[in-house]
Design a protein around this motif. Structure first.
Motif, PDB file in Angstrom:
ATOM      1  N   LEU A   1     -20.405  -4.931  11.658  1.00  0.00           N
ATOM      2  CA  LEU A   1     -20.251  -6.146  12.457  1.00  0.00           C
ATOM      3  C   LEU A   1     -19.084  -6.048  13.435  1.00  0.00           C
ATOM      4  N   ARG A   2     -18.256  -5.041  13.290  1.00  0.00           N
ATOM      5  CA  ARG A   2     -17.108  -4.875  14.187  1.00  0.00           C
ATOM      6  C   ARG A   2     -17.565  -4.337  15.536  1.00  0.00           C
ATOM      7  N   ARG A   3     -17.022  -4.890  16.610  1.00  0.00           N
ATOM      8  CA  ARG A   3     -17.356  -4.444  17.965  1.00  0.00           C
ATOM      9  C   ARG A   3     -16.153  -3.728  18.568  1.00  0.00           C
ATOM     10  N   GLY A   4     -15.993  -2.479  18.181  1.00  0.00           N
ATOM     11  CA  GLY A   4     -14.899  -1.681  18.705  1.00  0.00           C
ATOM     12  C   GLY A   4     -13.656  -1.765  17.850  1.00  0.00           C
ATOM     13  N   PRO A   5     -12.736  -0.808  18.011  1.00  0.00           N
ATOM     14  CA  PRO A   5     -11.553  -0.724  17.146  1.00  0.00           C
ATOM     15  C   PRO A   5     -10.549  -1.862  17.325  1.00  0.00           C
ATOM     16  N   ALA A   6     -10.625  -2.599  18.435  1.00  0.00           N
ATOM     17  CA  ALA A   6      -9.681  -3.694  18.672  1.00  0.00           C
ATOM     18  C   ALA A   6     -10.398  -5.037  18.800  1.00  0.00           C
ATOM     19  N   ASP A   7     -11.509  -5.192  18.087  1.00  0.00           N
ATOM     20  CA  ASP A   7     -12.276  -6.433  18.102  1.00  0.00           C
ATOM     21  C   ASP A   7     -11.393  -7.585  17.624  1.00  0.00           C
ATOM     22  N   PRO A   8     -11.194  -8.631  18.444  1.00  0.00           N
ATOM     23  CA  PRO A   8     -10.324  -9.752  18.031  1.00  0.00           C
ATOM     24  C   PRO A   8     -10.888 -10.579  16.893  1.00  0.00           C
ATOM     25  N   THR A   9     -12.177 -10.397  16.574  1.00  0.00           N
ATOM     26  CA  THR A   9     -12.819 -11.187  15.523  1.00  0.00           C
ATOM     27  C   THR A   9     -12.885 -10.451  14.191  1.00  0.00           C
ATOM     28  N   TYR A  10     -12.320  -9.233  14.124  1.00  0.00           N
ATOM     29  CA  TYR A  10     -12.450  -8.396  12.937  1.00  0.00           C
ATOM     30  C   TYR A  10     -11.147  -7.647  12.698  1.00  0.00           C
ATOM     31  N   LEU A  11     -10.736  -7.583  11.437  1.00  0.00           N
ATOM     32  CA  LEU A  11      -9.499  -6.878  11.107  1.00  0.00           C
ATOM     33  C   LEU A  11      -9.559  -6.383   9.666  1.00  0.00           C
ATOM     34  N   ARG A  12      -9.156  -5.146   9.465  1.00  0.00           N
ATOM     35  CA  ARG A  12      -8.970  -4.619   8.117  1.00  0.00           C
ATOM     36  C   ARG A  12      -7.480  -4.426   7.907  1.00  0.00           C
TER      37      ARG A  12
ATOM     38  N   ALA B   1      -3.769  -3.748   5.591  1.00  0.00           N
ATOM     39  CA  ALA B   1      -3.224  -2.604   4.855  1.00  0.00           C
ATOM     40  C   ALA B   1      -3.703  -2.559   3.409  1.00  0.00           C
ATOM     41  N   SER B   2      -4.090  -3.703   2.861  1.00  0.00           N
ATOM     42  CA  SER B   2      -4.546  -3.747   1.471  1.00  0.00           C
ATOM     43  C   SER B   2      -6.013  -3.361   1.321  1.00  0.00           C
ATOM     44  N   GLY B   3      -6.713  -3.230   2.450  1.00  0.00           N
ATOM     45  CA  GLY B   3      -8.142  -2.937   2.408  1.00  0.00           C
ATOM     46  C   GLY B   3      -9.015  -4.161   2.570  1.00  0.00           C
ATOM     47  N   ALA B   4      -8.412  -5.344   2.620  1.00  0.00           N
ATOM     48  CA  ALA B   4      -9.187  -6.567   2.828  1.00  0.00           C
ATOM     49  C   ALA B   4      -9.720  -6.600   4.258  1.00  0.00           C
ATOM     50  N   VAL B   5     -10.887  -7.204   4.426  1.00  0.00           N
ATOM     51  CA  VAL B   5     -11.487  -7.355   5.744  1.00  0.00           C
ATOM     52  C   VAL B   5     -11.454  -8.826   6.132  1.00  0.00           C
ATOM     53  N   TRP B   6     -10.897  -9.103   7.307  1.00  0.00           N
ATOM     54  CA  TRP B   6     -10.834 -10.443   7.864  1.00  0.00           C
ATOM     55  C   TRP B   6     -11.849 -10.539   8.991  1.00  0.00           C
ATOM     56  N   ARG B   7     -12.579 -11.641   9.017  1.00  0.00           N
ATOM     57  CA  ARG B   7     -13.588 -11.810  10.055  1.00  0.00           C
ATOM     58  C   ARG B   7     -13.681 -13.278  10.447  1.00  0.00           C
ATOM     59  N   THR B   8     -13.793 -13.540  11.735  1.00  0.00           N
ATOM     60  CA  THR B   8     -13.936 -14.917  12.204  1.00  0.00           C
ATOM     61  C   THR B   8     -15.381 -15.179  12.603  1.00  0.00           C
ATOM     62  N   THR B   9     -15.767 -16.451  12.548  1.00  0.00           N
ATOM     63  CA  THR B   9     -17.146 -16.813  12.874  1.00  0.00           C
ATOM     64  C   THR B   9     -17.210 -18.285  13.254  1.00  0.00           C
ATOM     65  N   ARG B  10     -18.378 -18.694  13.718  1.00  0.00           N
ATOM     66  CA  ARG B  10     -18.648 -20.104  13.992  1.00  0.00           C
ATOM     67  C   ARG B  10     -19.770 -20.570  13.076  1.00  0.00           C
ATOM     68  N   THR B  11     -19.671 -21.796  12.618  1.00  0.00           N
ATOM     69  CA  THR B  11     -20.735 -22.411  11.834  1.00  0.00           C
ATOM     70  C   THR B  11     -21.065 -23.745  12.475  1.00  0.00           C
ATOM     71  N   ASP B  12     -22.088 -24.408  11.955  1.00  0.00           N
ATOM     72  CA  ASP B  12     -22.422 -25.735  12.470  1.00  0.00           C
ATOM     73  C   ASP B  12     -21.325 -26.750  12.155  1.00  0.00           C
ATOM     74  N   GLU B  13     -20.438 -26.418  11.200  1.00  0.00           N
ATOM     75  CA  GLU B  13     -19.349 -27.322  10.822  1.00  0.00           C
ATOM     76  C   GLU B  13     -18.038 -26.991  11.527  1.00  0.00           C
ATOM     77  N   GLY B  14     -18.010 -25.885  12.274  1.00  0.00           N
ATOM     78  CA  GLY B  14     -16.788 -25.523  12.988  1.00  0.00           C
ATOM     79  C   GLY B  14     -16.433 -24.059  12.803  1.00  0.00           C
ATOM     80  N   VAL B  15     -15.275 -23.685  13.325  1.00  0.00           N
ATOM     81  CA  VAL B  15     -14.851 -22.291  13.264  1.00  0.00           C
ATOM     82  C   VAL B  15     -14.284 -21.969  11.883  1.00  0.00           C
ATOM     83  N   ALA B  16     -14.276 -20.677  11.557  1.00  0.00           N
ATOM     84  CA  ALA B  16     -13.773 -20.270  10.244  1.00  0.00           C
ATOM     85  C   ALA B  16     -13.234 -18.851  10.313  1.00  0.00           C
ATOM     86  N   THR B  17     -12.265 -18.590   9.447  1.00  0.00           N
ATOM     87  CA  THR B  17     -11.790 -17.235   9.192  1.00  0.00           C
ATOM     88  C   THR B  17     -12.116 -16.895   7.748  1.00  0.00           C
ATOM     89  N   LEU B  18     -12.677 -15.713   7.530  1.00  0.00           N
ATOM     90  CA  LEU B  18     -13.026 -15.259   6.195  1.00  0.00           C
ATOM     91  C   LEU B  18     -12.211 -14.024   5.836  1.00  0.00           C
TER      92      LEU B  18
END
Length: 299
Positions: free
Chosen positions: A18-29, A31-48
């Motif tokens: 789902l990552r779009r390039g190494p500097a995708d502002p909506t995706y981040l891995r 140092a601990s190995g966790a993956v952060w991803r942002t998205t939109r839903t019908d209820e609003g924006v979210a970070t996972l």
């Protein structure tokens, strides 16, 4: 939310598509190995924030007004609906790739327009150019990501925001007028496009390709991510037919030849490509012409 996946699942391999390039502002891995991803839903924006505490345990936390809805989709995003049970490798190369990458799942975000925009940006240009345009536009017109992200992140713009981007901003981001018009037009019908997530693969492709500028290649790129379609082959890709042809049969192939040759893996053709890539299988030797960088800002 914490759950045990029904199939072996590798967090990074699965969500990484789902990552779009190494500097995708909506995706981040982090140092601990966790993956952060942002998205939109019908209820609003979210970070996972996705983590994998154990091989058989996955976890998702969320922030923002859309967090509840976004977290509810986390199992699908990590491939819960993807069923590899009917996949038969058939040849040693794929058998080895499948055995070495047992946790590679096909994600399903359910967010059609969110997958469509970057796919349109990737039409007829090299990946680095498309990723640069995506990064520029999301930073410029997206929203600040909610939650305690390790570094600043952005949420992709809303459909109405995409539709209102001025011509000169597209130009500054290196996007030609044809792709800009395609995105702006699709944004006006975003709610209808989202309905495709609940359709059959055939009907969903038909709905997507009704949009001017959206063809079979773009529809497949959306299906791979928004619908979790393990069979969605990106026919028309500049490199794919020759990559698959050389990886599996040692020769160049046209799209039609590739489609015929991939018949034994019907239902899992995209999975075959993902497995080849995950296993580091090389395709066509790099001696032929490459797609050139076209700087639309200079036109």
């Amino acid at each position: 939310m914490t759950w045990s996946p029904r199939h072996p699942t590798d967090l990074v391999q699965t969500v990484g598509s789902l990552r779009r390039g190494p500097a995708d502002p909506t995706y981040l891995r982090d140092a601990s190995g966790a993956v952060w991803r942002t998205t939109r839903t019908d209820e609003g924006v979210a970070t996972l924030r996705f983590t994998q505490p154990a091989a058989d345990e996955l976890r998702c936390e969320g922030w923002g007004p859309g967090a509840r809805a976004a977290v509810a989709t986390a199992p699908d995003v990590l491939g819960e609906r993807d069923d590899p049970a009917t996949f038969a490798p058939r040849i040693g190369l794929l058998d080895d790739a499948h055995r070495r990458n047992p946790g590679l799942r096909i994600p399903r975000t359910g967010r059609v327009f969110e997958s469509l925009v970057p796919a349109i940006l990737e039409q007829k240009v090299i990946s680095v150019q498309a990723h640069d345009s995506w990064r520029t536009l999301v930073w410029r017109f997206g929203e600040e990501a909610p939650g305690p992200t390790p570094r600043r992140m952005r949420v992709t713009p809303s459909p109405s925001r995409w539709a209102s981007i001025p011509t000169w901003e597209w130009h500054k981001a290196g996007v030609d007028p044809r792709r800009a018009r395609t995105i702006a037009n699709a944004a006006r019908y975003a709610s209808r496009l989202e309905e495709a997530a609940g359709m059959s693969t055939t009907d969903a492709a038909a709905r997507l390709t009704l949009m001017p500028g959206v063809g079979a290649w773009t529809a497949a790129e959306v299906a791979q991510r928004a619908f979790g379609d393990a069979d969605a082959l990106s026919v028309g890709d500049y490199h794919l037919s020759n990559y698959v042809g050389h990886a599996l049969w040692g020769r160049d192939m046209t799209d039609d030849e590739m489609l015929e040759a991939m018949t034994p893996w019907a239902g899992h053709r995209y999975r075959v490509v993902r497995l080849l890539e995950a296993a580091g299988v090389r395709g066509r030797p790099r001696r032929g012409p490459r797609m050139s960088f076209v700087d639309h800002r200079a036109i």
